[in-house]
Design a protein around this motif. Sequence first.
Motif, PDB file in Angstrom:
ATOM      1  N   GLY A   1       0.590  -1.386  -0.070  1.00 23.69           N
ATOM      2  CA  GLY A   1      -0.280   0.026   0.111  1.00 23.69           C
ATOM      3  C   GLY A   1       0.103   1.560   0.248  1.00 23.69           C
ATOM      4  O   GLY A   1       1.789   1.423  -0.502  1.00 23.69           O
ATOM      5  N   GLU A   2       0.471   2.461   0.918  1.00 23.26           N
ATOM      6  CA  GLU A   2       0.723   3.637   0.698  1.00 23.26           C
ATOM      7  C   GLU A   2       0.299   4.727   2.065  1.00 23.26           C
ATOM      8  O   GLU A   2      -0.180   4.096   2.697  1.00 23.26           O
ATOM      9  N   GLN A   3       1.995   5.311   2.116  1.00 22.91           N
ATOM     10  CA  GLN A   3       1.179   5.866   3.734  1.00 22.91           C
ATOM     11  C   GLN A   3       1.359   7.508   3.002  1.00 22.91           C
ATOM     12  O   GLN A   3       2.436   7.708   2.047  1.00 22.91           O
ATOM     13  N   TRP A   4       0.838   8.021   3.260  1.00 19.87           N
ATOM     14  CA  TRP A   4       1.146   9.668   2.708  1.00 19.87           C
ATOM     15  C   TRP A   4       1.259  10.562   4.593  1.00 19.87           C
ATOM     16  O   TRP A   4       0.679  10.018   5.203  1.00 19.87           O
ATOM     17  N   VAL A   5       2.112  11.618   4.093  1.00 22.88           N
ATOM     18  CA  VAL A   5       2.720  12.098   5.196  1.00 22.88           C
ATOM     19  C   VAL A   5       2.443  13.981   4.844  1.00 22.88           C
ATOM     20  O   VAL A   5       2.577  14.269   3.722  1.00 22.88           O
ATOM     21  N   HIS A   6       2.145  14.666   5.696  1.00 24.02           N
ATOM     22  CA  HIS A   6       1.921  16.115   5.275  1.00 24.02           C
ATOM     23  C   HIS A   6       2.601  16.592   6.564  1.00 24.02           C
ATOM     24  O   HIS A   6       2.547  16.898   7.441  1.00 24.02           O
ATOM     25  N   ASP A   7       3.920  17.433   5.625  1.00 24.17           N
ATOM     26  CA  ASP A   7       4.043  18.790   6.546  1.00 24.17           C
ATOM     27  C   ASP A   7       3.670  19.501   6.456  1.00 24.17           C
ATOM     28  O   ASP A   7       3.136  20.206   5.576  1.00 24.17           O
ATOM     29  N   LEU A   8       4.417  20.415   7.873  1.00 25.49           N
ATOM     30  CA  LEU A   8       3.260  21.697   8.341  1.00 25.49           C
ATOM     31  C   LEU A   8       3.887  22.271   7.342  1.00 25.49           C
ATOM     32  O   LEU A   8       4.641  22.775   6.979  1.00 25.49           O
ATOM     33  N   GLY A   9       2.725  23.428   6.569  1.00 29.05           N
ATOM     34  CA  GLY A   9       3.525  24.609   5.304  1.00 29.05           C
ATOM     35  C   GLY A   9       3.611  23.653   3.735  1.00 29.05           C
ATOM     36  O   GLY A   9       3.021  24.868   3.245  1.00 29.05           O
ATOM     37  N   ASP A  10       3.462  22.639   3.936  1.00 25.63           N
ATOM     38  CA  ASP A  10       3.631  22.323   2.640  1.00 25.63           C
ATOM     39  C   ASP A  10       2.384  21.562   2.387  1.00 25.63           C
ATOM     40  O   ASP A  10       1.166  20.456   2.610  1.00 25.63           O
ATOM     41  N   PRO A  11       1.628  22.320   0.784  1.00 22.92           N
ATOM     42  CA  PRO A  11      -0.287  21.750   0.907  1.00 22.92           C
ATOM     43  C   PRO A  11      -0.070  20.776  -0.249  1.00 22.92           C
ATOM     44  O   PRO A  11      -1.408  20.501  -0.455  1.00 22.92           O
ATOM     45  N   ASP A  12       1.285  20.033  -0.613  1.00 19.04           N
ATOM     46  CA  ASP A  12       1.352  18.624  -1.352  1.00 19.04           C
ATOM     47  C   ASP A  12       1.332  17.444  -0.089  1.00 19.04           C
ATOM     48  O   ASP A  12       2.755  17.603   0.317  1.00 19.04           O
ATOM     49  N   PRO A  13       0.811  16.333  -0.470  1.00 18.59           N
ATOM     50  CA  PRO A  13       1.311  15.374   0.545  1.00 18.59           C
ATOM     51  C   PRO A  13       2.794  14.402  -0.357  1.00 18.59           C
ATOM     52  O   PRO A  13       3.337  15.012  -1.381  1.00 18.59           O
ATOM     53  N   ILE A  14       3.377  14.004   0.807  1.00 19.03           N
ATOM     54  CA  ILE A  14       4.937  13.332   0.334  1.00 19.03           C
ATOM     55  C   ILE A  14       4.056  11.690   0.539  1.00 19.03           C
ATOM     56  O   ILE A  14       3.784  11.146   1.915  1.00 19.03           O
ATOM     57  N   ILE A  15       4.029  11.104  -0.744  1.00 16.05           N
ATOM     58  CA  ILE A  15       3.895   9.477  -0.556  1.00 16.05           C
ATOM     59  C   ILE A  15       4.658   8.912  -0.217  1.00 16.05           C
ATOM     60  O   ILE A  15       5.892   8.378  -1.641  1.00 16.05           O
ATOM     61  N   TYR A  16       4.561   7.549   0.465  1.00 11.57           N
ATOM     62  CA  TYR A  16       5.267   6.401   0.623  1.00 11.57           C
ATOM     63  C   TYR A  16       5.124   5.553  -0.171  1.00 11.57           C
ATOM     64  O   TYR A  16       3.986   4.759   0.016  1.00 11.57           O
ATOM     65  N   LYS A  17       5.803   4.477  -1.277  1.00 11.68           N
ATOM     66  CA  LYS A  17       5.142   3.268  -1.640  1.00 11.68           C
ATOM     67  C   LYS A  17       6.275   1.789  -1.205  1.00 11.68           C
ATOM     68  O   LYS A  17       7.354   2.027  -1.021  1.00 11.68           O
ATOM     69  N   PRO A  18       5.892   0.589  -1.640  1.00 12.96           N
ATOM     70  CA  PRO A  18       6.609   0.082  -1.873  1.00 12.96           C
ATOM     71  C   PRO A  18       8.024   0.244  -1.639  1.00 12.96           C
ATOM     72  O   PRO A  18       8.252   0.264  -2.712  1.00 12.96           O
ATOM     73  N   GLY A  19       8.410  -0.652  -0.461  1.00  9.32           N
ATOM     74  CA  GLY A  19      10.436  -0.354  -0.751  1.00  9.32           C
ATOM     75  C   GLY A  19      10.951   0.952  -0.498  1.00  9.32           C
ATOM     76  O   GLY A  19      12.034   0.555  -0.022  1.00  9.32           O
ATOM     77  N   ASP A  20       9.874   2.377  -0.389  1.00  8.43           N
ATOM     78  CA  ASP A  20      10.245   2.968   0.556  1.00  8.43           C
ATOM     79  C   ASP A  20      10.507   3.140   1.872  1.00  8.43           C
ATOM     80  O   ASP A  20       9.796   2.718   2.663  1.00  8.43           O
ATOM     81  N   VAL A  21      10.889   4.002   2.318  1.00  6.46           N
ATOM     82  CA  VAL A  21      11.316   4.199   4.339  1.00  6.46           C
ATOM     83  C   VAL A  21      11.079   5.795   4.517  1.00  6.46           C
ATOM     84  O   VAL A  21      11.853   6.751   3.570  1.00  6.46           O
ATOM     85  N   HIS A  22      10.738   5.943   4.856  1.00  8.96           N
ATOM     86  CA  HIS A  22       9.526   7.149   6.276  1.00  8.96           C
ATOM     87  C   HIS A  22      10.557   7.002   7.240  1.00  8.96           C
ATOM     88  O   HIS A  22      10.408   6.637   8.044  1.00  8.96           O
ATOM     89  N   LEU A  23      11.336   8.306   6.771  1.00  9.62           N
ATOM     90  CA  LEU A  23      12.029   8.477   8.340  1.00  9.62           C
ATOM     91  C   LEU A  23      11.315   9.943   9.044  1.00  9.62           C
ATOM     92  O   LEU A  23      10.957  11.144   9.064  1.00  9.62           O
ATOM     93  N   LEU A  24      10.667   9.476  10.648  1.00 10.38           N
ATOM     94  CA  LEU A  24      10.397  10.802  11.258  1.00 10.38           C
ATOM     95  C   LEU A  24      11.685  10.542  12.091  1.00 10.38           C
ATOM     96  O   LEU A  24      11.945   9.721  13.223  1.00 10.38           O
ATOM     97  N   LYS A  25      12.016  11.823  12.459  1.00  2.00           N
ATOM     98  CA  LYS A  25      13.138  12.230  12.910  1.00  2.00           C
ATOM     99  C   LYS A  25      12.705  12.975  14.776  1.00  2.00           C
ATOM    100  O   LYS A  25      12.007  13.509  14.873  1.00  2.00           O
TER     101      LYS A  25
END
Length: 217
Positions: free
Chosen positions: A129-153
């Motif tokens: 599947g997909e994970q969608w991420v919203h960064d404050l101030g960014d009107p467009d989502p960041i989309i992570y797909k299979p094989g991607d890694v999302h790092l939340l610092k």
Amino acid sequence: MNYFKLSIFLGVVLSAYYYLDTYVLPTLYIFDPEVLHGIVKDSLAIVPPGNTTALFYEINTRLRNVYGDNINPYNTDDWMFNNAGNAMGSMFIQHASISEYLIFFGTAIGTEGHTGVHPANDYFYILKGEQWVHDLGDPDPIIYKPGDVHLLKRGSVQQYSMPTTCFALELAQGWIPAMLPFGLADTLFSTLDLGTFARTAYFTGKAMIESALRGKF
């Protein structure tokens, strides 16, 4: 109140925390985020798309080949629901200790919520599947797909969504006990699902004790 003594006490406490956080905590880590990413990508390459259960077994087997008894054998009966930050999913604990946890996490039907603010780096390796991420101030989502890694610092915050079915391998490295209130608060003060609370406490406590007995903190 003796403000001089208080300032001395706070100075000692903060200095001790800085030393532990900077010089001790990183020495407790055993998981390499790049190794995990490689295991995820290699597993995705050989497991037929859509067979998520087979993918869980494949990743778990590869993890046990690298990290031995620090990884719990995969068991479909040991999943549990999780409510945190207004999002609901399910998880399987592969490892839990004072400094790290490694889990499968996801949902069959989608969810959305707050990431929480944590004293740990959180690596989210997308398996399905997909994970969608919203960064404050960014009107467009960041989309992570299979094989991607999302790092939340550590210390950062985002809004996230799994619009439909989505599962991931999740690694957190930092002060794990300080993350537990976020993971349990929704259950205690909202859902009142005491069965899930007991199940989560049991499996988390069991994994942490077993890790400590192996000398892994």
